[in-house]
Design a protein around this motif. Structure first.
Motif, PDB file in Angstrom:
ATOM      1  N   SER A 251       0.912  -1.232   0.131  1.00 40.23           N
ATOM      2  CA  SER A 251      -0.010  -0.248   0.226  1.00 40.23           C
ATOM      3  C   SER A 251       0.934   0.799   0.181  1.00 40.23           C
ATOM      4  N   GLY A 252       2.497   1.719  -0.107  1.00 39.03           N
ATOM      5  CA  GLY A 252       2.834   2.369  -0.054  1.00 39.03           C
ATOM      6  C   GLY A 252       3.354   2.802   1.408  1.00 39.03           C
ATOM      7  N   TYR A 253       2.605   2.626   2.545  1.00 38.46           N
ATOM      8  CA  TYR A 253       2.709   3.558   3.606  1.00 38.46           C
ATOM      9  C   TYR A 253       3.103   2.906   5.070  1.00 38.46           C
ATOM     10  N   ARG A 254       4.424   1.921   4.552  1.00 38.37           N
ATOM     11  CA  ARG A 254       5.108   1.377   5.315  1.00 38.37           C
ATOM     12  C   ARG A 254       6.814   2.139   5.478  1.00 38.37           C
ATOM     13  N   GLU A 255       7.360   2.799   6.827  1.00 33.56           N
ATOM     14  CA  GLU A 255       8.106   3.407   7.198  1.00 33.56           C
ATOM     15  C   GLU A 255       9.081   2.586   8.336  1.00 33.56           C
ATOM     16  N   ALA A 256       9.887   2.363   8.205  1.00 31.79           N
ATOM     17  CA  ALA A 256      11.003   1.866   9.697  1.00 31.79           C
ATOM     18  C   ALA A 256      11.203   2.157  10.177  1.00 31.79           C
ATOM     19  N   SER A 257      10.805   1.985  11.363  1.00 36.92           N
ATOM     20  CA  SER A 257      11.522   2.750  13.140  1.00 36.92           C
ATOM     21  C   SER A 257      12.432   2.354  13.348  1.00 36.92           C
ATOM     22  N   LEU A 258      13.345   3.104  13.577  1.00 42.35           N
ATOM     23  CA  LEU A 258      15.096   3.030  14.288  1.00 42.35           C
ATOM     24  C   LEU A 258      14.567   1.540  15.472  1.00 42.35           C
ATOM     25  N   VAL A 259      13.854   2.638  16.480  1.00 43.59           N
ATOM     26  CA  VAL A 259      13.857   1.860  17.895  1.00 43.59           C
ATOM     27  C   VAL A 259      13.505   0.597  17.438  1.00 43.59           C
ATOM     28  N   ALA A 260      12.536   0.628  16.718  1.00 37.60           N
ATOM     29  CA  ALA A 260      11.606  -1.104  16.623  1.00 37.60           C
ATOM     30  C   ALA A 260      12.639  -2.343  15.999  1.00 37.60           C
ATOM     31  N   VAL A 282      18.075   6.170  20.969  1.00 28.66           N
ATOM     32  CA  VAL A 282      18.864   6.589  19.460  1.00 28.66           C
ATOM     33  C   VAL A 282      18.132   8.054  19.442  1.00 28.66           C
ATOM     34  N   ASP A 283      18.620   8.579  21.554  1.00 28.98           N
ATOM     35  CA  ASP A 283      17.953  10.421  20.748  1.00 28.98           C
ATOM     36  C   ASP A 283      18.260  11.547  20.455  1.00 28.98           C
ATOM     37  N   ASP A 284      19.792  10.981  19.837  1.00 27.49           N
ATOM     38  CA  ASP A 284      20.086  12.087  19.074  1.00 27.49           C
ATOM     39  C   ASP A 284      19.871  11.734  17.292  1.00 27.49           C
ATOM     40  N   VAL A 285      20.483  11.161  16.854  1.00 27.91           N
ATOM     41  CA  VAL A 285      19.124  10.855  16.432  1.00 27.91           C
ATOM     42  C   VAL A 285      18.118  11.235  15.439  1.00 27.91           C
ATOM     43  N   PRO A 286      18.646  12.781  14.702  1.00 26.53           N
ATOM     44  CA  PRO A 286      17.277  13.237  13.987  1.00 26.53           C
ATOM     45  C   PRO A 286      16.198  12.671  13.467  1.00 26.53           C
ATOM     46  N   ALA A 287      14.574  13.114  13.649  1.00 27.76           N
ATOM     47  CA  ALA A 287      13.639  12.149  12.818  1.00 27.76           C
ATOM     48  C   ALA A 287      13.269  11.903  11.486  1.00 27.76           C
ATOM     49  N   ALA A 288      14.457  12.788  10.620  1.00 27.29           N
ATOM     50  CA  ALA A 288      14.752  12.311   9.501  1.00 27.29           C
ATOM     51  C   ALA A 288      15.408  11.112   8.779  1.00 27.29           C
ATOM     52  N   LEU A 289      16.199  11.269   9.371  1.00 28.93           N
ATOM     53  CA  LEU A 289      17.371  10.013   9.274  1.00 28.93           C
ATOM     54  C   LEU A 289      16.859   8.816  10.092  1.00 28.93           C
ATOM     55  N   GLN A 290      15.957   8.195  10.674  1.00 28.98           N
ATOM     56  CA  GLN A 290      15.546   7.412  11.532  1.00 28.98           C
ATOM     57  C   GLN A 290      15.083   6.435  10.957  1.00 28.98           C
ATOM     58  N   PRO A 291      14.216   6.549   9.985  1.00 31.50           N
ATOM     59  CA  PRO A 291      14.344   5.589   8.662  1.00 31.50           C
ATOM     60  C   PRO A 291      14.905   5.074   8.411  1.00 31.50           C
ATOM     61  N   VAL A 292      15.559   5.997   7.596  1.00 32.35           N
ATOM     62  CA  VAL A 292      16.587   5.532   6.923  1.00 32.35           C
ATOM     63  C   VAL A 292      18.118   4.822   6.885  1.00 32.35           C
ATOM     64  N   PHE A 293      17.884   4.843   8.756  1.00 29.99           N
ATOM     65  CA  PHE A 293      19.409   4.551   9.102  1.00 29.99           C
ATOM     66  C   PHE A 293      18.679   2.827   9.499  1.00 29.99           C
ATOM     67  N   PRO A 384      13.347  17.820  10.313  1.00 27.62           N
ATOM     68  CA  PRO A 384      12.074  19.326  10.175  1.00 27.62           C
ATOM     69  C   PRO A 384      12.179  19.713  11.119  1.00 27.62           C
ATOM     70  N   ALA A 385      11.627  20.798  11.133  1.00 27.05           N
ATOM     71  CA  ALA A 385      11.302  21.594  12.098  1.00 27.05           C
ATOM     72  C   ALA A 385      10.995  21.259  13.927  1.00 27.05           C
ATOM     73  N   ALA A 386      10.639  20.832  14.345  1.00 29.09           N
ATOM     74  CA  ALA A 386      11.001  20.039  15.579  1.00 29.09           C
ATOM     75  C   ALA A 386      10.678  18.281  15.134  1.00 29.09           C
ATOM     76  N   GLU A 387      12.114  17.923  16.172  1.00 24.09           N
ATOM     77  CA  GLU A 387      12.137  16.541  15.623  1.00 24.09           C
ATOM     78  C   GLU A 387      11.321  16.092  17.465  1.00 24.09           C
ATOM     79  N   PRO A 388      11.044  14.817  17.015  1.00 25.36           N
ATOM     80  CA  PRO A 388      10.273  14.028  18.400  1.00 25.36           C
ATOM     81  C   PRO A 388      11.608  12.479  18.778  1.00 25.36           C
ATOM     82  N   ARG A 389      11.656  12.855  20.777  1.00 24.74           N
ATOM     83  CA  ARG A 389      12.729  11.785  20.627  1.00 24.74           C
ATOM     84  C   ARG A 389      12.285  10.893  21.302  1.00 24.74           C
ATOM     85  N   LEU A 390      13.036   9.697  20.559  1.00 25.68           N
ATOM     86  CA  LEU A 390      12.435   9.169  20.427  1.00 25.68           C
ATOM     87  C   LEU A 390      13.976   8.041  21.111  1.00 25.68           C
ATOM     88  N   GLY A 391      13.095   6.695  22.298  1.00 26.73           N
ATOM     89  CA  GLY A 391      14.928   5.960  22.970  1.00 26.73           C
ATOM     90  C   GLY A 391      14.114   4.517  23.169  1.00 26.73           C
TER      91      GLY A 391
END
Length: 393
Positions: A251-260, A282-293, A384-391
């Motif tokens: 369906s084209g909606y899949r994005e990888a989660s670095l945390v998962a 993975v808090d230090d990784v920007p949200a925009a780069l987390q899917p590709v990482f 993005p302008a605001a990055e969520p903090r994930l860990g």
């Protein structure tokens, strides 16, 4: 224009189809009717049968050329168009030789076909030469004042048709470019789907295989059946998760989660008997780069499980880089990493989209290293302008 472009021109204008020929023959036939009164008049005034036949043949050839030249010449090479246009113009000069300057206006048919069919430089050259010859003729016979209006008409119509021919060619090129963009979009979507499907199934099936092998060994040993049952439940859960991810990919909606992916890598490595050394957050990784990482981590761990024969796998993570190291012989992992398949080649494409690069190769002390990095400037552009903090706890 190239042969391919000419073919596309023929298809777009529709001259190759019955409908396209009718589109030309209807207006062309209408304008050809204006030749009939003049032809009838000159044939009846011929004075002799041979002259009447000659006049009828010249008029008939001139009108027929006007009707068939565009459908026949449009898809042909330029030199064929030039030859056809010159031959048509020669018939027009034949009419002038038979009837004199009173038939100057009849040249509009041949000059119009040349203006539409030929590329702009050739159209200007051919029609310009014809018009210059006609002006020179009227000047030599001192009849410019009498036939000046006809010459102006020939000039204005020819110029208008030159622009019309160029407009048609431009429209054809734009439609061909649109078709090419659509074709490339389809190819890109196919490549994306193949890459995502590889990323999903490659990792999931590898992990399922590892855990199934562990269950088999536990059952063969006849001990720790509770653990075997737990591993079977995890295999079932992985299979369901893989099915969900495949559906999301389709369906084209899949994005990888670095945390998962970090959590999944830890479980998969432990099940395979590989010591995992993974980041706890993975808090230090920007949200925009987390899917590709996340994709890089998934593919890297999959290669470790499938090819490395390692007993230890270490993942290092920075704000704009991720590195995976193992201590295995790395025999076939090098081939998989640097090959042309959907594995790490797909990761290179994902990283290129955010301005990043991928390095893969053996380590001097043994083992294999995979490193993905994004320049700080590219990271700022992608973030993005605001990055969520994930860990991870």
């Amino acid at each position: 224009m190239s042969a391919v472009s000419d073919k596309q021109c023929r298809q777009v204008v529709g001259l190759a189809s019955r409908r396209g020929r009718l589109r030309w023959l209807i207006p062309g036939g209408f304008f050809s009717l204006f030749l009939v009164p003049s032809a009838v008049q000159h044939v009846t005034e011929a004075g002799s049968l041979p002259r009447a036949v000659l006049i009828g043949a010249v008029f008939g050839g001139y009108g027929a050329a006007y009707l068939v030249a565009p459908p026949l010449l449009w898809p042909r090479p330029v030199w064929v168009k030039i030859v056809g246009s010159v031959a048509h113009l020669a018939l027009g000069f034949g009419l002038l030789a038979l009837f004199g300057q009173d038939s100057l206006i009849l040249m509009i048919y041949a000059m119009g076909v040349a203006a539409v069919m030929l590329p702009v430089p050739w159209a200007v050259l051919v029609d310009g030469a014809v018009l210059a010859a006609l002006v020179g003729w009227t000047l030599a016979t001192d009849t410019l004042a009498v036939h000046g209006g006809e010459l102006v008409t020939l000039l204005s119509v020819s110029v208008s048709l030159v622009f019309m021919g160029e407009l048609v060619r431009t429209v054809v090129e734009l439609r061909a470019a649109r078709d090419e963009v659509a074709r490339l979009a389809v190819a890109e979507e196919r490549a994306r789907f193949a890459r995502d499907l590889h990323d999903v199934l490659g990792h999931s099936l590898t992990t399922i295989t590892v855990k199934a092998g562990l269950v088999r060994r536990l059952l063969e040993a006849g001990a720790d059946r509770e653990r075997a049952a737990a591993e079977v439940r995890e295999v079932e859960q992985l299979a369901r998760q893989a099915l969900t991810e495949v559906r999301a990919t389709v369906s084209g909606y899949r994005e990888a989660s670095l945390v998962a992916e970090v959590a999944g890598a830890r479980a998969a490595l432990r099940a395979a008997g590989v010591e995992p050394v993974l980041p706890h957050a993975v808090d230090d990784v920007p949200a925009a780069l987390q899917p590709v990482f996340g994709y890089v981590l998934r593919e890297g761990v999959t290669n470790v499980l499938r090819h490395s024969g390692a007993t230890r796998c270490e993942v290092r993570l920075g704000r704009t880089w991720l590195e995976i190291r193992d201590n295995g012989p790395g025999g076939t992992s090098t081939v998989d990493s640097l090959g042309a398949g959907h594995g790490l080649e797909g990761l290179r494409e994902r990283l290129a989209a955010v301005g990043g690069t991928l390095e893969a190769g053996r380590l001097p002390a043994g083992g294999f290293r995979l490193r993905a990095s994004v320049p700080p400037a590219a990271e700022r552009e992608a973030a993005p302008a605001a990055e969520p903090r994930l860990g991870l706890a």
